[in-house]
Design a protein around this motif. Structure first.
Motif: not given
Length: 238
Positions: A26, A30, A37, A42, A80, A83, A91
């Protein structure tokens, strides 16, 4: 002459595993969109989002009219959001991309001995199937990882509406296989969902125990697989 005729297999963490933690995948997605992030954050957010979604919409929302794509989109986006990412367009785009990415062998690898063990079981004349708490992508993942051809059929919790340890998913497998429980064995890594659930129906079962699992309930040694390569020796003692 062996009594066993059929072997059913769990998939994730029995035959296949993720190449890297979900948080790392993830975070990489990002970064590709200019967002920084932390992977650890995450991972924590994913566990929270996945747990909440599973409780609210079991079996990938099958009983509530959701598709697994919608189900996972909600999990990804909530991960997300928890986070600190709130751009709706970003998204949605990340959720779509990650759903497709996790169909790919780029994100999955075989456990040591998986292909060799399946091949040896096939050579011994066993018929085989997959019984997994997974969504519809499992067929594609097994094809991508060159395992699908070993199995007569693949049963997922999304397709059947029942998730292990619910015995009805195993009953469907036995019905499709056309054998009584005593002529089938299940192989998996989860004590309750795989080992106990199959035995509760009268099937044989074997528990794959990887080194880092830590303390687990006591299981007879002849039912434990330190590696997949131990399976055939265990089966011969049934």
């Amino acid at each position: 002459m062996l009594r066993l005729r059929w072997l059913t297999w769990d998939a994730k963490d029995t035959l296949l595993r993720l190449r890297q933690p979900v948080g790392d995948s993830y975070a990489a997605e990002a970064r590709a969109r200019g967002l920084q992030v932390p992977a650890a954050a995450l991972s924590r957010s994913f566990r929270e989002a996945y747990g909440a979604q599973s409780r609210r919409f079991p079996n990938y929302g099958r009983g509530q009219g959701l598709s697994s794509r919608q189900w996972w989109a909600d999990v990804v986006q909530q991960t997300f959001v928890l986070s600190g990412v709130h751009d709706r367009a970003v998204l949605a785009a990340m959720a779509e991309k990650l759903y497709d990415d996790f169909c790919s062998a780029d994100n999955w690898e075989l456990l040591p001995g998986a292909s060799q063990t399946l091949s040896r079981c096939q050579q011994r004349g066993f018929r085989m199937a997959v019984v997994s708490n997974f969504d519809q992508r499992l067929e594609t993942i097994l094809c991508q990882c060159h395992l699908r051809h070993y199995f007569d059929f693949v049963l997922t919790s999304e397709a059947t509406g029942f998730a292990k340890p619910d015995g009805r998913i195993f009953q469907q497998a036995l019905s499709l296989a056309g054998v009584p429980p005593g002529q089938a064995a299940h192989i998996g890594d989860d004590y309750a969902r795989d080992y106990l659930a199959a035995r509760a129906l009268g099937m044989h079962s074997f528990l794959l125990r990887v080194a880092q699992q830590g303390e687990q309930p006591e299981v007879p040694p002849e039912h434990v697989l330190p590696t997949l390569g131990h399976l055939l020796a265990r089966i011969e003692k049934v």
